[in-house]
Write a protein that holds these residues in place. Structure first.
Motif, PDB file in Angstrom:
ATOM      1  N   PHE A 137       0.694  -1.310   0.481  1.00  0.00           N
ATOM      2  CA  PHE A 137       0.308  -0.024   0.009  1.00  0.00           C
ATOM      3  C   PHE A 137       0.671   1.148   0.212  1.00  0.00           C
ATOM      4  O   PHE A 137      -0.232   2.265   0.242  1.00  0.00           O
ATOM      5  CB  PHE A 137      -0.807   0.385   1.243  1.00  0.00           C
ATOM      6  N   ARG A 138       2.200   1.072  -0.386  1.00  0.00           N
ATOM      7  CA  ARG A 138       3.326   2.460  -0.182  1.00  0.00           C
ATOM      8  C   ARG A 138       2.488   3.750  -1.521  1.00  0.00           C
ATOM      9  O   ARG A 138       3.140   4.962  -0.732  1.00  0.00           O
ATOM     10  CB  ARG A 138       4.790   1.694  -0.165  1.00  0.00           C
ATOM     11  N   PHE A 139       2.018   3.058  -1.901  1.00  0.00           N
ATOM     12  CA  PHE A 139       1.656   4.456  -3.080  1.00  0.00           C
ATOM     13  C   PHE A 139       0.121   4.622  -2.626  1.00  0.00           C
ATOM     14  O   PHE A 139       0.172   5.591  -3.971  1.00  0.00           O
ATOM     15  CB  PHE A 139       2.062   3.690  -4.693  1.00  0.00           C
ATOM     16  N   ARG A 140      -0.596   4.173  -2.252  1.00  0.00           N
ATOM     17  CA  ARG A 140      -2.085   4.277  -2.332  1.00  0.00           C
ATOM     18  C   ARG A 140      -2.202   5.815  -1.490  1.00  0.00           C
ATOM     19  O   ARG A 140      -1.256   6.104  -0.073  1.00  0.00           O
ATOM     20  CB  ARG A 140      -2.630   2.791  -1.393  1.00  0.00           C
ATOM     21  N   ARG A 141      -3.673   5.822  -0.651  1.00  0.00           N
ATOM     22  CA  ARG A 141      -3.563   7.347   0.476  1.00  0.00           C
ATOM     23  C   ARG A 141      -3.371   6.418   1.517  1.00  0.00           C
ATOM     24  O   ARG A 141      -2.970   7.354   2.194  1.00  0.00           O
ATOM     25  CB  ARG A 141      -5.270   7.566  -0.228  1.00  0.00           C
ATOM     26  N   TRP A 142      -4.000   5.453   1.526  1.00  0.00           N
ATOM     27  CA  TRP A 142      -3.546   4.528   2.836  1.00  0.00           C
ATOM     28  C   TRP A 142      -3.323   3.563   2.653  1.00  0.00           C
ATOM     29  O   TRP A 142      -2.858   3.206   2.364  1.00  0.00           O
ATOM     30  CB  TRP A 142      -4.973   4.022   3.520  1.00  0.00           C
ATOM     31  N   GLY A 191       1.636  16.326   2.187  1.00  0.00           N
ATOM     32  CA  GLY A 191       3.531  16.365   2.636  1.00  0.00           C
ATOM     33  C   GLY A 191       3.887  14.323   1.772  1.00  0.00           C
ATOM     34  O   GLY A 191       4.963  14.177   1.600  1.00  0.00           O
ATOM     35  N   ARG A 192       2.897  14.115   1.099  1.00  0.00           N
ATOM     36  CA  ARG A 192       3.418  12.130   0.549  1.00  0.00           C
ATOM     37  C   ARG A 192       3.880  12.488  -0.815  1.00  0.00           C
ATOM     38  O   ARG A 192       3.745  13.030  -1.241  1.00  0.00           O
ATOM     39  CB  ARG A 192       2.043  11.783  -0.129  1.00  0.00           C
ATOM     40  N   VAL A 193       4.833  11.695  -1.081  1.00  0.00           N
ATOM     41  CA  VAL A 193       5.572  11.586  -1.599  1.00  0.00           C
ATOM     42  C   VAL A 193       4.920  11.098  -3.312  1.00  0.00           C
ATOM     43  O   VAL A 193       4.647  10.448  -3.356  1.00  0.00           O
ATOM     44  CB  VAL A 193       7.467  10.886  -1.870  1.00  0.00           C
ATOM     45  N   CYS A 194       4.986  12.092  -4.548  1.00  0.00           N
ATOM     46  CA  CYS A 194       3.878  11.030  -5.357  1.00  0.00           C
ATOM     47  C   CYS A 194       4.727  11.420  -7.027  1.00  0.00           C
ATOM     48  O   CYS A 194       5.923  12.254  -6.284  1.00  0.00           O
ATOM     49  CB  CYS A 194       2.556  12.037  -5.868  1.00  0.00           C
ATOM     50  N   ASP A 253      -1.447   6.077 -12.554  1.00  0.00           N
ATOM     51  CA  ASP A 253      -2.319   5.075 -11.068  1.00  0.00           C
ATOM     52  C   ASP A 253      -2.585   6.352  -9.877  1.00  0.00           C
ATOM     53  O   ASP A 253      -2.082   6.896  -9.827  1.00  0.00           O
ATOM     54  CB  ASP A 253      -1.181   3.566 -11.291  1.00  0.00           C
ATOM     55  N   VAL A 254      -2.462   4.173  -8.767  1.00  0.00           N
ATOM     56  CA  VAL A 254      -2.356   5.423  -7.219  1.00  0.00           C
ATOM     57  C   VAL A 254      -1.257   6.551  -6.846  1.00  0.00           C
ATOM     58  O   VAL A 254      -1.905   7.036  -6.305  1.00  0.00           O
ATOM     59  CB  VAL A 254      -2.918   4.335  -6.899  1.00  0.00           C
ATOM     60  N   SER A 255      -0.873   6.290  -7.570  1.00  0.00           N
ATOM     61  CA  SER A 255       0.627   6.559  -7.581  1.00  0.00           C
ATOM     62  C   SER A 255       0.906   7.634  -7.366  1.00  0.00           C
ATOM     63  O   SER A 255       1.593   8.928  -7.472  1.00  0.00           O
ATOM     64  CB  SER A 255       1.998   5.892  -6.930  1.00  0.00           C
ATOM     65  N   GLY A 256       0.291   8.594  -8.450  1.00  0.00           N
ATOM     66  CA  GLY A 256       0.003   9.529  -9.554  1.00  0.00           C
ATOM     67  C   GLY A 256      -0.031  11.459  -8.484  1.00  0.00           C
ATOM     68  O   GLY A 256      -0.682  10.864  -7.722  1.00  0.00           O
ATOM     69  N   CYS A 257       0.332  11.827  -8.784  1.00  0.00           N
ATOM     70  CA  CYS A 257      -0.258  13.507  -8.127  1.00  0.00           C
ATOM     71  C   CYS A 257      -1.297  13.420  -8.153  1.00  0.00           C
ATOM     72  O   CYS A 257      -1.747  14.210  -7.429  1.00  0.00           O
ATOM     73  CB  CYS A 257       1.051  14.972  -8.703  1.00  0.00           C
ATOM     74  N   LEU A 289      12.071  16.443  -4.984  1.00  0.00           N
ATOM     75  CA  LEU A 289      10.790  15.693  -4.407  1.00  0.00           C
ATOM     76  C   LEU A 289       9.589  16.084  -5.188  1.00  0.00           C
ATOM     77  O   LEU A 289       9.453  17.629  -4.776  1.00  0.00           O
ATOM     78  CB  LEU A 289      10.524  14.980  -3.710  1.00  0.00           C
ATOM     79  N   SER A 290       8.837  15.401  -5.341  1.00  0.00           N
ATOM     80  CA  SER A 290       6.808  16.235  -5.911  1.00  0.00           C
ATOM     81  C   SER A 290       6.305  16.133  -4.777  1.00  0.00           C
ATOM     82  O   SER A 290       5.715  14.515  -4.321  1.00  0.00           O
ATOM     83  CB  SER A 290       6.381  15.481  -7.018  1.00  0.00           C
ATOM     84  N   LEU A 291       5.310  16.658  -3.781  1.00  0.00           N
ATOM     85  CA  LEU A 291       4.892  16.469  -2.056  1.00  0.00           C
ATOM     86  C   LEU A 291       3.748  16.978  -2.743  1.00  0.00           C
ATOM     87  O   LEU A 291       3.458  17.811  -2.406  1.00  0.00           O
ATOM     88  CB  LEU A 291       6.105  17.258  -1.061  1.00  0.00           C
ATOM     89  N   CYS A 292       2.685  16.271  -1.784  1.00  0.00           N
ATOM     90  CA  CYS A 292       1.320  16.871  -1.715  1.00  0.00           C
ATOM     91  C   CYS A 292       1.415  17.962  -1.125  1.00  0.00           C
ATOM     92  O   CYS A 292       1.427  17.830   0.406  1.00  0.00           O
ATOM     93  CB  CYS A 292      -0.252  15.702  -1.903  1.00  0.00           C
ATOM     94  N   LEU A 293       0.417  18.995  -1.806  1.00  0.00           N
ATOM     95  CA  LEU A 293      -0.113  20.240  -0.804  1.00  0.00           C
ATOM     96  C   LEU A 293      -1.669  19.351  -0.201  1.00  0.00           C
ATOM     97  O   LEU A 293      -2.225  19.121  -0.058  1.00  0.00           O
ATOM     98  CB  LEU A 293      -0.527  21.115  -1.584  1.00  0.00           C
TER      99      LEU A 293
END
Length: 348
Positions: A74-79, A290-293, A299-303, A344-348
């Motif tokens: 689940f490392r690339f998923r929202r949860w 703050g999650r890296v995307c 897919d689910v890991s995309g920003c 790195l790309s970090l979620c706002l």
């Protein structure tokens, strides 16, 4: 009845949340301490603590194995299967798809750890699989299909022992037959996790003969690698079935028209998952700030998906890592330290 069901869920959560918190702690090495800390254990679980503390030690290892695999899958998923205690407990109290995966992968981790301990000789109650109980191999099938003869031998994994111990512990607080959809769902997902190990045993063989010939092969059964188990359960997670309780209170019915009933290896749930976009202690969501995307992934890991449409920011990180490693006889690996800049790309 509702109070008993709630207490059963709380007891189960208390034990496993304790195991998760104890990662890297000396408590993990002392099953007696684990059992003393979880005073609310009862029935089969308490019996294991009293009579087979070494099994509880392997159960703890299996639980940690399951959580680590959950975090990888689940490392690339929202949860991302965070083991943060307050939030993880909220996830376990819901009947969502993520909970189904946690129960399945944890149950699989327990059967895997106990079975492996048997094969390694770490448990007195078990050892290698007793091959004499299995029918002899056919001369024209399996590893001997090319004409060479083979026989069961070696040290096969006693998965049946691991299966029984996993079932004994994981299902201890769940009474099948009760008119409780949560009980039926948890029992089903526990079994799905165990079957992801037991139903996919592989055959390994070793050749015997003069000058490297393979006139005779000795074969045994081995468990699948746990990463394979995690991959398989993730596919089941993606195709999980939503269910509701039947009128008799003892069956589960798939929600929707013309949907085939789930089989024993499918994961099931009864409630829709939250979107996990924002932090919410009530639902167990830490949010994705703050999650890296991945800016190029769809897919689910995309920003776009991981950041829930809020956008992202770029950040340059400078760190050191080993590089230019060389092996020196005998037996040292020497590396240099290289400075690496990474954007790195970090979620706002």
């Amino acid at each position: 009845v509702v109070r008993k069901q709630r207490d059963a869920i709380i007891t189960f959560f208390l034990f496993f949340s304790f195991l998760f918190r104890a990662v890297g702690s000396p408590l993990v090495m002392d099953p007696n301490s684990i059992c003393r800390k979880t005073k609310r254990l009862a029935g089969k679980q308490a019996e294991l603590c009293q009579t087979e503390p070494e099994i509880v030690h392997e159960v703890a290892k299996g639980a940690r194995l399951g959580v680590r695999e959950c975090q990888y899958q689940f490392r690339f998923r929202r949860w991302n299967c965070t083991s943060h205690n307050k939030y993880f407990g909220k996830i376990l109290q819901q009947d969502i798809r993520e909970t189904a995966f946690v129960y399945a992968i944890t149950s699989a981790g327990v059967i895997h750890a106990v079975t492996q301990a048997c094969s390694m000789g770490d448990l007195l109650q078990c050892g290698c699989e007793v091959t004499r109980t299995r029918a002899p191999p056919l001369p024209t099938a399996g590893p001997g299909a090319d004409g060479s003869s083979w026989e069961w031998g070696g040290c096969g994994d006693d998965v049946e022992f691991g299966y029984e111990k996993s079932k004994q512990f994981m299902d201890a607080k769940r009474k099948k037959g009760k008119s409780d959809i949560r009980t039926l769902i948890d029992l089903h997902n526990n079994e799905a996790g165990r079957l992801a190990v037991r139903n996919y045993m592989r055959t390994e063989c070793k050749c015997h003969g003069l000058s490297g010939s393979c006139t005779l092969r000795t074969c045994w059964k081995k468990m699948p690698h746990f990463r394979e188990v995690g991959d398989r359960l993730l596919e089941r997670f993606k195709g999980a079935f939503k269910v509701m309780g039947g009128n008799d209170g003892k069956t589960l019915i798939p929600v929707g028209h013309n949907i085939k009933p789930p089989d024993k290896q499918d994961l099931i749930y009864s409630a829709e998952s939250p979107d996990f976009c924002l932090a919410n202690r009530k639902t167990g969501s830490l949010g994705t700030w703050g999650r890296v995307c991945n800016t190029t992934s769809m897919d689910v890991s995309g920003c776009d998906l991981l950041c829930c449409g809020r956008g992202y920011t770029k950040q340059t990180v400078i760190f050191e890592e080993n590089c230019l490693c060389r092996f020196h006889w005998c037996c040292v690996v020497q590396c240099k330290k290289c400075t690496v800049r990474k954007e790195l790309s970090l979620c706002l």
